[in-house]
Enzyme design. Structure first.
Site, mmCIF file in Angstrom:
data_model
loop_
_atom_site.group_PDB
_atom_site.id
_atom_site.type_symbol
_atom_site.label_atom_id
_atom_site.label_comp_id
_atom_site.label_asym_id
_atom_site.label_seq_id
_atom_site.Cartn_x
_atom_site.Cartn_y
_atom_site.Cartn_z
ATOM 1 N N CYS A 3 -10.091 -21.917 44.382
ATOM 2 C CA CYS A 3 -10.162 -22.366 45.764
ATOM 3 C C CYS A 3 -9.605 -23.773 45.906
ATOM 4 O O CYS A 3 -9.140 -24.382 44.943
ATOM 5 C CB CYS A 3 -11.620 -22.349 46.250
ATOM 6 S SG CYS A 3 -12.462 -20.767 45.970
ATOM 7 N N LEU A 42 -10.062 -18.506 47.600
ATOM 8 C CA LEU A 42 -9.346 -17.405 46.954
ATOM 9 C C LEU A 42 -10.424 -16.532 46.336
ATOM 10 O O LEU A 42 -11.069 -16.914 45.359
ATOM 11 C CB LEU A 42 -8.386 -17.924 45.880
ATOM 12 C CG LEU A 42 -7.632 -16.874 45.062
ATOM 13 C CD1 LEU A 42 -6.736 -16.018 45.951
ATOM 14 C CD2 LEU A 42 -6.807 -17.528 43.954
ATOM 15 N N SER A 43 -10.660 -15.373 46.906
ATOM 16 C CA SER A 43 -11.793 -14.541 46.504
ATOM 17 C C SER A 43 -11.516 -13.860 45.166
ATOM 18 O O SER A 43 -10.567 -13.084 45.043
ATOM 19 C CB SER A 43 -12.077 -13.493 47.581
ATOM 20 O OG SER A 43 -12.359 -14.122 48.815
ATOM 21 N N ASP A 46 -20.824 -16.962 41.473
ATOM 22 C CA ASP A 46 -21.227 -18.038 40.569
ATOM 23 C C ASP A 46 -21.584 -19.303 41.350
ATOM 24 O O ASP A 46 -22.329 -20.149 40.862
ATOM 25 C CB ASP A 46 -20.134 -18.325 39.530
ATOM 26 C CG ASP A 46 -18.783 -18.627 40.154
ATOM 27 O OD1 ASP A 46 -18.549 -18.243 41.304
ATOM 28 O OD2 ASP A 46 -17.937 -19.244 39.473
#
Length: 661
Positions: free
Chosen positions: A2, A54-55, A106
């Site tokens: 990300c 950003l998955s 996480d």
């Protein structure tokens, strides 16, 4: 993976202006996180946190950031992956009783761990790569953190009464407080020496990058930043050398590496690996394939020009392992297309020319996967560079020769130039065994000449890693500083080779290698993971004796022996090649017009940053073929291209645009 950004002030925020500013900062990081955006503002506390996502793990809304802890005390924006998040989750459940987890990201685990154990104790337990900003709503304190080896970047600064931070400098530039910030001449000198800018320095005056393994505490009421390390490689080295290693090094590394790879192969999106055909990436792919029921997707880059192509070696490894292999051959046309993008990709001057194929292989990989593992870090941990192999016997021998004699020999070698040395040594190289046929011999001999004329091992190391030994000559007015390191506090028992490996791990690795990979991959929204830099592998590597790394003129001994279990030795036993590109030739041909424009005398004199006569002399000699100055010229060109791409902008323009939207 990300992008994060935000700011805080000493007073209350005007939310009507804070939100468009925050959105503008985050929008500049869209490539790092194209899947989602989130914003959180506490106007009364004066803090604004933003996130581009950003998955990768937990693709649901429960992975959305900024994220607040269940207890309500903490709010986080976070870039990275904690690979042992499930282990931490189980440990938290065992202590607290089973909790009601909202999702399985996480980020949520990290927040719960911060609330339960505190920041430093959590980071001591976590294995991963990350950069984060954590706001403590009770104490009104912002904490920035960066992973131990420096895989993920984080920049910050106090600009007047406003503190700003972000994953890249472009996010800071989008805030209105970023005005009248000039180029730092001392940092420019460091860049010309090292081809990149080491933490905590940046190209801008007053702007810092957080060092690896560090936390920064920011209290708005005081307007300061307190930076402290929570993890230091020198401590790992000291603990490792306190007890002699006894055991099966290959078996232990195999076990540790497999565990690390199982953790790093967890993703809710397609995953693959870069494969250069070298020992490090081949080992990563071999163990990935051993742990996978399906063919691993692999990606490599090749060149048509002789001496620069390793694609065939990568293809042979891929065929043996049965991976789903993809390759791209890079031409000068590819380079021409990429070069104009480099200033935007790297965001501050950066001149490791392998940035071009790194970007291209990332771009190719992204069309097939969202996550790619790489073999970076193996050289620094296991003695993979020529200087590591030569450090023991060669430096011991050289130190017996009087310095004036070494200096005279070095001047003679340098006077010949790389291309003439290549021609002179070609007959000898041609009759040597294939495993000893090094490429770019002239360049290596010039580096050796630089090392020969140094007074000691540390000075020799500086010569080896410096493009300009005296950067004050190319950057008038800069202070020719050398990056400080903790090498002086290392155990006295460390060998010359181990000392160089340590220096490479704390300096060259985060400043050059990891920055290169992160920026290239994130520009195409690709997450990269580096198994060698998991702390479990790092600690394992430093426990091994030098003979398991460098022995009898060969580096990475234990890696070779481990890879031999999975791949026939004939497929990987050859001299180290490196991820180099034919920049010297391109500058004389396909890139000549582009370079000539950036190196014009009028331009250089008008800007006033560089020594125009020195630059022009190098350029003329390079074009004439009497010298090969491509490394130095590439540094100059990347700075000039960066200047072009980062002229002062009217940040008010961004505010108006964002507010209107």
């Amino acid at each position: 993976m990300c992008g994060i950004a935000g700011f805080l002030t000493r007073g209350r925020l005007d939310e009507s202006s804070a939100m468009p500013r925050l959105r503008g900062m985050c929008d500049s990081l869209e490539r790092r996180g194209p899947d989602d955006a989130g914003y959180w503002i506490d106007a009364q506390a004066g803090v604004a946190l933003g996130h581009r996502r950003l998955s990768i793990v937990d693709l649901s809304e429960f992975g959305h950031q900024p994220m607040a802890s269940a207890c309500g005390r903490y709010v986080i924006v976070y870039n990275g992956e904690v690979y042992n998040a499930e282990d931490l989750r189980k440990a938290l459940d065992a202590q607290r009783g089973r909790a009601d987890w909202r999702g399985h990201s996480d980020t949520e685990v990290l927040l719960a761990a911060f609330a339960q154990w505190g920041i430093e104790k959590t980071l001591d337990k976590a294995h991963g790569m990350f950069a984060f900003a954590l706001w403590d709503r009770h104490e009104r304190v912002l904490t920035l953190g960066r992973d131990p080896l420096g895989e993920k970047p984080l920049y910050y600064a106090w600009l007047g009464d406003t503190f700003v931070f972000g994953s890249e400098l472009k996010a800071l530039r989008r805030h209105p407080a970023f005005r009248d910030v000039g180029v730092d001449r001392d940092a420019l000198g460091m860049y010309m020496r090292y081809l990149s800018i080491p933490a905590p320095h940046t190209i801008y005056e007053g702007i810092s990058k957080l060092p690896p393994g560090s936390l920064a505490t920011v209290r708005p009421a005081y307007g300061d930043v307190v930076v402290r390390p929570y993890w230091r490689l020198e401590d790992v080295v000291a603990r490792a050398k306190a007890e002699p290693f006894e055991g099966d090094a290959v078996g232990e590394l195999d076990s540790v590496f497999r565990k690390v790879l199982r953790d790093q192969m967890v993703a809710d999106v397609p995953l693959g690996a870069f494969l250069s055909g070298g020992i490090d990436s081949s080992l990563v792919v071999s163990l990935m394939q051993a742990e996978s029921a399906r063919a691993v997707k692999t990606f490599s880059i090749g060149f048509d020009q002789a001496g620069f192509n390793e694609a065939k070696h990568a293809r042979d490894i891929a065929e043996h392992l049965g991976t789903e292999h993809h390759e791209l051959y890079v031409t000068a046309d590819h380079a021409l297309a990429v070069v104009p993008q480099l200033p935007q990709i790297y965001d501050e001057p950066f001149a490791d020319s392998s940035q071009i194929p790194t970007f291209l292989v990332s771009q190719m990989a992204r069309s097939h996967v969202t996550v790619s593992l790489s073999g970076d870090g193996g050289d620094e941990l296991f003695g993979g560079y020529n200087r590591h192999v030569a450090a023991q016997g060669l430096w011991d021998k050289l130190s017996r020769v009087p310095l004036p004699a070494r200096a005279l020999t070095a001047r003679c070698v340098r006077g010949l130039g790389a291309e003439r040395l290549d021609r002179m040594t070609a007959p000898l190289v041609g009759i040597m065994p294939a495993s000893l046929r090094h490429t770019q011999v002239g360049e290596k001999l010039l580096k050796l000449a630089d090392a020969m004329s140094a007074e000691g091992l540390d000075a020799s190391y500086e010569r080896l890693v410096s493009a300009f030994d005296a950067p004050e000559q190319i950057v008038p007015g800069c202070r020719a500083s050398i990056v400080a390191s903790a090498a002086g506090s290392l155990p006295a028992s460390l060998t010359n080779a181990e000392r160089m490996m340590y220096l490479d791990a704390v300096r060259y690795l985060p400043t050059d290698i990891l920055a290169k990979v992160d920026r290239a991959a994130m520009h195409v929204s690709l997450e990269t993971r580096v198994p060698f830099l998991d702390r479990r592998v790092v600690e394992c590597a430093w426990r091994f004796p030098l003979s398991m790394k460098v022995d009898k003129g060969v580096g990475k001994v234990v890696l070779r022996n481990l890879l031999d279990r999975y791949v026939p030795r004939k497929l990987f036993e050859r001299p180290k090649h490196g991820f180099s590109v034919p920049i010297a030739s391109w500058l004389r041909n396909e890139l000549r017009d582009w370079a000539s424009d950036l190196l014009s005398s009028d331009r250089l004199r008008r800007e006033g940053y560089l020594n125009e006569p020195m630059v022009r002399k190098m350029w003329d000699q390079h074009l004439a073929g009497t010298h090969s100055w491509h490394t130095r010229l590439w540094a100059v060109l990347m700075f000039e291209a960066w200047l072009d791409a980062n002229k002062p902008v009217d940040v008010a323009e961004f505010d108006l645009t964002d507010a209107a939207s």
